[in-house]
Design an enzyme around this catalytic site. Structure first.
Site, PDB file in Angstrom:
ATOM      1  N   GLY A 108      79.027  19.514 -67.945  1.00 28.27           N
ATOM      2  CA  GLY A 108      78.196  20.705 -67.757  1.00 28.27           C
ATOM      3  C   GLY A 108      77.480  21.095 -69.037  1.00 28.27           C
ATOM      4  N   THR A 109      78.220  21.118 -70.146  1.00 24.07           N
ATOM      5  CA  THR A 109      77.644  21.498 -71.445  1.00 24.07           C
ATOM      6  C   THR A 109      76.573  20.496 -71.859  1.00 24.07           C
ATOM      7  OG1 THR A 109      79.763  22.452 -72.040  1.00 24.07           O
ATOM      8  CG2 THR A 109      78.263  22.016 -73.859  1.00 24.07           C
TER       9      THR A 109
ATOM     10  N   THR B  58      86.734  16.711 -72.909  1.00 26.06           N
ATOM     11  CA  THR B  58      87.267  17.146 -71.622  1.00 26.06           C
ATOM     12  C   THR B  58      88.631  16.522 -71.411  1.00 26.06           C
ATOM     13  OG1 THR B  58      87.187  16.764 -69.230  1.00 26.06           O
ATOM     14  CG2 THR B  58      85.697  15.455 -70.517  1.00 26.06           C
TER      15      THR B  58
ATOM     16  N   ASP C 107      89.727  15.897 -68.647  1.00 27.04           N
ATOM     17  CA  ASP C 107      89.614  15.036 -67.458  1.00 27.04           C
ATOM     18  C   ASP C 107      89.187  13.604 -67.792  1.00 27.04           C
ATOM     19  OD1 ASP C 107      90.310  17.222 -66.018  1.00 27.04           O
ATOM     20  OD2 ASP C 107      88.335  17.603 -65.162  1.00 27.04           O
TER      21      ASP C 107
ATOM     22  N   ARG D  61     116.018  14.719 -54.689  1.00 27.60           N
ATOM     23  CA  ARG D  61     114.841  15.372 -54.110  1.00 27.60           C
ATOM     24  C   ARG D  61     113.568  14.585 -54.364  1.00 27.60           C
ATOM     25  NH1 ARG D  61     116.199  21.358 -56.453  1.00 27.60           N
ATOM     26  NH2 ARG D  61     117.129  22.189 -54.542  1.00 27.60           N
TER      27      ARG D  61
ATOM     28  N   HIS E 233      97.252  25.128 -66.645  1.00 29.48           N
ATOM     29  CA  HIS E 233      96.610  25.208 -67.960  1.00 29.48           C
ATOM     30  C   HIS E 233      97.516  24.824 -69.113  1.00 29.48           C
ATOM     31  CE1 HIS E 233      93.886  27.285 -65.312  1.00 29.48           C
ATOM     32  NE2 HIS E 233      92.938  27.008 -66.193  1.00 29.48           N
ATOM     33  N   LEU E 234      98.782  24.503 -68.830  1.00 30.16           N
ATOM     34  CA  LEU E 234      99.624  23.966 -69.906  1.00 30.16           C
ATOM     35  C   LEU E 234      98.978  22.692 -70.450  1.00 30.16           C
ATOM     36  CD1 LEU E 234     103.190  24.366 -68.374  1.00 30.16           C
ATOM     37  CD2 LEU E 234     102.293  25.517 -70.393  1.00 30.16           C
TER      38      LEU E 234
HETATM   39  O1  F6P Z   1      87.186  20.341 -66.436  1.00 26.71           O
HETATM   40  C1  F6P Z   1      88.448  20.504 -66.921  1.00 26.71           C
HETATM   41  C2  F6P Z   1      89.312  21.289 -65.976  1.00 26.71           C
HETATM   42  O2  F6P Z   1      90.535  21.341 -66.625  1.00 26.71           O
HETATM   43  C3  F6P Z   1      89.450  20.741 -64.553  1.00 26.71           C
HETATM   44  O3  F6P Z   1      90.342  19.682 -64.449  1.00 26.71           O
HETATM   45  C4  F6P Z   1      89.861  21.973 -63.800  1.00 26.71           C
HETATM   46  O4  F6P Z   1      89.516  21.893 -62.445  1.00 26.71           O
HETATM   47  C5  F6P Z   1      89.081  23.030 -64.476  1.00 26.71           C
HETATM   48  O5  F6P Z   1      88.879  22.627 -65.807  1.00 26.71           O
HETATM   49  C6  F6P Z   1      89.749  24.379 -64.431  1.00 26.71           C
HETATM   50  O6  F6P Z   1      89.004  25.284 -65.162  1.00 26.71           O
HETATM   51  P1  F6P Z   1      89.270  26.854 -65.291  1.00 26.71           P
HETATM   52  O7  F6P Z   1      90.601  27.175 -64.730  1.00 26.71           O
HETATM   53  O8  F6P Z   1      89.167  27.142 -66.742  1.00 26.71           O
HETATM   54  O9  F6P Z   1      88.174  27.504 -64.539  1.00 26.71           O
END
Ligand code: F6P
Length: 402
Positions: free
Chosen positions: A143-144, A164, A166, A201, A311-312
């Site tokens: 995006g950036t 990123t 990802d 489990r 977000h960890l």
């Molecule tokens: O693009 C990175 C990422 O961590 C994705 O895997 C995830 O979907 C997204 O950001 C979540 O972003 P946020 O919670 O900051 O909106």
């Protein structure tokens, strides 16, 4: 080498050096911003940029706050010196702040009592000029980089730095932040293993990965998962359940699944916590882990639990790999400026730092190849990706990965 060739080469080198020093003389003030979701390593880039710019080239550096947002609302910026970046290589997040909402290419603008969506990159360009910034370094993901390219096409010299968790940005083999995220996910899988084994489990771990399943795939391999589900392969739930049930029948009383948030069942849809907006704002993915866990439990009658890593994966200190990669990217971004090479993004190719055009980086995402080496590696271990065409595994005992 003949004396004539040698002389010609030296002449060329001198001309290039003169040209580049001419270019670097013109540059006084550079700016850096971090956009999109944060990740470990952003501060290491900022530190490397500031130190290289100040110490090697004598450029002034300004930090723009909250990504491109800081160039839209109030020109929020501050001077950065080597003192401001001391010890930053270990610090997670970004000292400049970031934003992954309000895309300037499709920005909500109030017109009367209506909201209309406009391309406001022209305003960004005006603000960059008002601040007297000669070159902008944009650190971010897909995006950036798209915004950076638009700003570049409007005449601003721009250099990109890919980040990123990802790892889905094209042109570069790896983005920084990814290694820290995979390490975090692998660590979580290791922990889930011990509790899954104790309680007999199935443990499902949902990890990030909106469009690309790199985190799930590589942490799944490293963490000995039995099931890996990624956005690139629509999964057949029956295959997943059969695999887990067969493990139980053959004596493996627990199973582990690594599921990317963007994974999608055959004939089904991605699961959202918050749906995408009608205006094109992206939705918030989340819930596929629970969806899969509930069905595994129903189909196999094995007690199943789910953990969402969230977000960890984006927080905390960068791994050594990410600190080094981010630092190398930062140094090379300033070298590109000194060489007058704009519209380009630094990247890693093999073990070397190189660069490519920002334009080519945003053309398409670097997805996992469903028939590529990494997927085949997972399948060779007996891991199922739930694909309908996957060959049935051999004797389940031989395929035990847990
Ligand atoms: O693009 C990175 C990422 O961590 C994705 O895997 C995830 O979907 C997204 O950001 C979540 O972003 P946020 O919670 O900051 O909106």
């Amino acid at each position: 080498m003949s004396a004539r060739v040698k002389k010609a080469r030296t002449g060329k080198k001198k001309a290039a050096a003169k040209k580049s020093s001419r270019k670097s003389k013109k540059i006084k003030r550079i700016a850096i911003l971090t956009g999109g979701g944060d990740c470990p390593g952003l501060n290491a880039v900022i530190r490397a940029v500031v130190r290289t710019a100040n110490l090697l080239y004598g450029y002034e550096v300004y930090g723009i706050e909250d990504g491109f947002d800081g160039l839209l609302n109030g020109r929020r910026h501050r001077r950065l010196t080597t003192k401001d970046v001391r010890g930053l290589q270990v610090k997670g997040g970004t000292i400049l702040g970031t934003s992954n909402r309000g895309n300037p290419l499709n920005y909500p603008v109030k017109t009367g009592d209506r909201i209309v969506f406009k391309n406001v990159t022209g305003d960004i360009v005006k603000n960059i000029r008002k601040l007297g910034i000669d070159v902008l370094i944009a650190v971010g993901g897909d995006g950036t980089m798209k915004i950076a390219q638009a700003v570049f096409e409007k005449g601003i010299p721009v250099v990109g730095v890919p980040k990123t968790i990802d790892n889905d940005l094209a042109v570069t083999d790896v983005t920084f932040g990814y290694n820290s995220a995979v390490t975090c996910a692998t660590d979580a899988l290791d922990k889930l293993h011990t509790t899954a084994e104790s309680h007999h489990r199935v443990l499902v771990l949902e990890v990030m990965g909106r469009d690309c399943g790199w985190i799930a795939l590589e942490s799944g391999i490293a963490g000995g998962a039995d099931v890996i589900l990624i956005p690139e392969i629509k999964f057949d739930l029956n295959k997943v359940c059969d695999h887990i049930y067969n493990r139980k029948v053959s004596g493996s009383r627990f199973s582990i699944a690594a599921v990317a948030e963007g994974a999608c069942p055959l004939g089904g849809k991605k699961v959202y916590e918050k749906d995408p907006g009608a205006d094109g704002t992206p939705g918030r993915l989340g819930g596929i882990g629970r969806w899969v866990a509930e069905r595994i439990s129903l189909c196999t009658s094995i007690d199943t639990r789910v953990a969402v890593l969230g977000h960890l994966q984006r927080g905390g200190i960068p791994t050594t790999f990410d600190r080094i990669l981010a630092t190398r990217f930062g140094v090379e971004a300033v070298n590109l400026i000194a060489r007058g090479e704009f519209g380009r993004m630094v990247c890693l190719r093999g073990r070397k730092i190189s660069n490519g055009t920002i334009k080519s980086a945003v053309k398409m995402l670097k997805v996992v190849d469903p028939h590529g080496q990494m997927v085949l590696t997972a399948e060779a271990l007996g891991i199922t990706l739930g694909r309908p065409d996957q060959a049935p595994p051999g004797h389940p005992d031989d395929r035990h990965t847990g």
